[in-house]
Design a protein around this motif. Structure first.
Motif, short mmCIF file in Angstrom:
data_model
loop_
_atom_site.label_atom_id
_atom_site.label_comp_id
_atom_site.label_asym_id
_atom_site.label_seq_id
_atom_site.Cartn_x
_atom_site.Cartn_y
_atom_site.Cartn_z
N GLN A 18 0.84 -1.21 0.00
CA GLN A 18 0.00 0.00 0.00
C GLN A 18 0.87 1.26 0.00
O GLN A 18 0.55 2.25 -0.64
N HIS A 19 1.98 1.20 0.74
CA HIS A 19 2.93 2.33 0.71
C HIS A 19 3.49 2.50 -0.70
O HIS A 19 3.67 3.63 -1.18
N ALA A 20 3.76 1.36 -1.35
CA ALA A 20 4.28 1.42 -2.73
C ALA A 20 3.23 2.04 -3.65
O ALA A 20 3.56 2.81 -4.56
N LEU A 21 1.96 1.71 -3.42
CA LEU A 21 0.88 2.30 -4.22
C LEU A 21 0.86 3.82 -4.04
O LEU A 21 0.74 4.56 -5.03
N ASP A 22 0.99 4.28 -2.81
CA ASP A 22 1.00 5.73 -2.56
C ASP A 22 2.14 6.40 -3.34
O ASP A 22 1.95 7.46 -3.95
N SER A 23 3.30 5.77 -3.32
CA SER A 23 4.45 6.33 -4.05
C SER A 23 4.19 6.33 -5.54
O SER A 23 4.52 7.30 -6.25
N ALA A 24 3.59 5.24 -6.02
CA ALA A 24 3.31 5.14 -7.46
C ALA A 24 2.31 6.21 -7.89
O ALA A 24 2.49 6.84 -8.95
N VAL A 25 1.29 6.44 -7.09
CA VAL A 25 0.29 7.45 -7.44
C VAL A 25 0.94 8.83 -7.46
O VAL A 25 0.73 9.63 -8.38
N PHE A 26 1.77 9.10 -6.46
CA PHE A 26 2.46 10.39 -6.39
C PHE A 26 3.33 10.60 -7.64
O PHE A 26 3.28 11.65 -8.29
N LEU A 27 4.13 9.59 -7.97
CA LEU A 27 5.03 9.71 -9.13
C LEU A 27 4.24 9.80 -10.43
O LEU A 27 4.59 10.59 -11.32
N ALA A 28 3.18 9.01 -10.54
CA ALA A 28 2.37 9.02 -11.77
C ALA A 28 1.76 10.40 -11.99
O ALA A 28 1.73 10.91 -13.11
N LYS A 29 1.28 11.00 -10.91
CA LYS A 29 0.70 12.34 -11.04
C LYS A 29 1.77 13.37 -11.38
O LYS A 29 1.57 14.23 -12.23
N GLY A 114 6.86 -3.07 -2.71
CA GLY A 114 6.91 -2.88 -1.27
C GLY A 114 7.78 -3.96 -0.66
O GLY A 114 7.84 -5.09 -1.16
N GLN A 115 8.45 -3.61 0.40
CA GLN A 115 9.33 -4.60 1.05
C GLN A 115 9.35 -4.34 2.54
O GLN A 115 9.63 -3.20 2.97
N ASN A 116 9.09 -5.37 3.31
CA ASN A 116 9.16 -5.24 4.77
C ASN A 116 10.63 -5.17 5.20
O ASN A 116 11.39 -6.11 4.95
N PRO A 117 11.04 -4.05 5.82
CA PRO A 117 12.46 -3.92 6.18
C PRO A 117 12.90 -4.93 7.24
O PRO A 117 14.10 -5.16 7.41
N GLN A 118 11.94 -5.53 7.92
CA GLN A 118 12.30 -6.49 8.98
C GLN A 118 12.67 -7.86 8.43
O GLN A 118 13.26 -8.68 9.13
N ILE A 119 12.32 -8.11 7.16
CA ILE A 119 12.58 -9.45 6.62
C ILE A 119 14.07 -9.62 6.35
O ILE A 119 14.70 -8.79 5.70
N ARG A 120 14.60 -10.71 6.88
CA ARG A 120 16.02 -10.97 6.67
C ARG A 120 16.29 -11.26 5.20
O ARG A 120 15.49 -11.87 4.51
N LYS A 121 17.44 -10.80 4.74
CA LYS A 121 17.75 -10.94 3.31
C LYS A 121 18.15 -12.37 2.94
O LYS A 121 18.26 -12.70 1.77
N ASP A 122 18.34 -13.22 3.95
CA ASP A 122 18.77 -14.58 3.62
C ASP A 122 17.60 -15.56 3.60
O ASP A 122 17.78 -16.75 3.47
N VAL A 123 16.36 -15.05 3.76
CA VAL A 123 15.22 -15.94 3.62
C VAL A 123 14.54 -15.63 2.28
O VAL A 123 14.82 -14.60 1.66
N VAL A 124 13.66 -16.55 1.87
CA VAL A 124 13.12 -16.47 0.51
C VAL A 124 12.47 -15.12 0.22
O VAL A 124 12.76 -14.47 -0.79
N GLN A 125 11.61 -14.65 1.15
CA GLN A 125 10.91 -13.39 0.89
C GLN A 125 11.89 -12.23 0.73
O GLN A 125 11.68 -11.33 -0.08
N GLY A 126 12.93 -12.25 1.54
CA GLY A 126 13.91 -11.18 1.48
C GLY A 126 14.71 -11.18 0.20
O GLY A 126 15.20 -10.14 -0.24
N LYS A 127 14.80 -12.34 -0.41
CA LYS A 127 15.58 -12.44 -1.65
C LYS A 127 14.80 -11.94 -2.86
O LYS A 127 15.39 -11.63 -3.88
N LEU A 141 12.24 0.83 -7.54
CA LEU A 141 12.07 1.58 -6.30
C LEU A 141 11.49 0.63 -5.26
O LEU A 141 10.41 0.06 -5.47
N VAL A 142 12.23 0.43 -4.18
CA VAL A 142 11.75 -0.45 -3.11
C VAL A 142 11.24 0.44 -1.98
O VAL A 142 11.98 1.29 -1.47
N VAL A 143 9.96 0.25 -1.61
CA VAL A 143 9.34 1.11 -0.60
C VAL A 143 9.11 0.30 0.67
O VAL A 143 8.52 -0.78 0.63
N ASN A 144 9.59 0.83 1.78
CA ASN A 144 9.39 0.15 3.07
C ASN A 144 7.98 0.42 3.59
O ASN A 144 7.40 1.46 3.32
#
Lengths: 144, 152
Positions: A18-29, A114-127, A141-144
């Protein structure tokens, strides 16, 4: 920097999306760009849910598809209310493969995820984000 | 509700001669008007065109997926149209459109039904073999059979 015409936005169930959506709408406008919002029915998620559920794979896919259309439709409404241009699509596959592929196919200028900053980079989701960045033919653009 | 039960023969149009996207969308809105349940056709046309202006509904692979929520319809309507010749639609992938699935739902209607129908359409037309079968269909009844046979 190259002009932004097309922004590919990954939409899923996460708050970061959802944060990524907000950024996308801002940039698109700001840039008069078009958002191509994609919900990917993630095959890994389908497989994992099927392992721990009584439901069939087809039933799980349908549930995920309907959830996905809800995210897409909500995003469309949000963009519409803010007069940003948007196209909504649903795909099946793996985000780390599908997003770079769509970016090439549709000549995308920027992918936003969007990317959860808490996810460790060595697990599947983080990769996933790292793999998208590695294979993307455009800026990411990766949005936390 | 299954897509095949929403798609009745009077909602399916094969070999449509219109060569312009907007003309075709107007044609489909007029057809909904003939079926009934619209209180203002011109207002619905404007809503559909406004949605197109917001972002093209050509989602690639030869599919047009115009959709709108409207306060001028009283029930969910799904129409399928196949132009006689692929139609320039301004799609994401630049491929002309040969199947158009048009969906209109009431603003205050069951949102789940709307989303459910969009998901079913997306799932069905995502399959190459289903698109190919639909494109070969000669009658609305054949299209309905193909949809019914391929719905989950």
């Amino acid at each position: 920097m190259k002009k932004l015409d097309k922004i590919l936005l990954n939409l899923d169930s996460t708050i970061e999306s959802q944060h990524a959506l907000d950024s996308a709408v801002f940039l698109a406008k700001s840039c008069s760009a078009t958002i191509i919002a994609v919900n990917i029915v993630n095959k890994n998620v389908v497989t994992n849910l099927a392992r721990f559920s009584d439901k069939s794979i087809a039933e799980i896919e349908i549930e995920l598809e309907e959830d996905g259309w809800k995210y897409l439709y909500d995003a469309e409404e949000k963009a519409k209310n803010q007069e940003a241009r948007i196209v909504i699509i649903q795909e099946y596959g793996y985000p780390e493969q599908t997003l770079p592929k769509l970016a090439s196919e549709y000549k995308i200028d920027m992918i936003i995820i969007g990317q959860n900053p808490q996810i460790r980079k060595d697990v599947v989701q983080g990769k996933t984000a790292e793999q998208i960045i590695e294979h993307a033919p455009c800026a990411v653009l990766v949005v936390n | 509700m299954k897509l095949s039960s929403l798609l009745t023969p009077e909602r399916i149009f094969i070999d449509i001669k219109e060569k312009d996207k907007n003309v075709l969308l107007n044609f489909l809105v007029n057809e909904i008007g003939k079926i009934g349940g619209i209180d203002d056709i011109d207002a619905l046309k404007k809503e559909v065109m406004d949605r197109e202006a917001l972002g093209n509904t050509g989602i690639g692979r030869g599919i047009g997926f115009p959709h709108a929520k409207s306060s001028h319809v009283d029930s969910l309507q799904v129409l399928l149209a196949m132009p006689a010749k692929p139609l320039e639609y301004g799609s994401l992938d630049g491929v002309p459109v040969n199947i158009i699935l048009f969906i209109v739902a009431p603003v205050d209607g069951d949102n789940n039904e709307y989303l459910h129908t969009m998901a079913r359409i997306s799932r069905l037309l995502g399959k190459n073999n289903v698109r190919e079968q639909i494109l070969k269909a000669k009658t609305p009844e054949e299209v309905i059979d193909i949809v019914a046979n391929n719905e989950a």
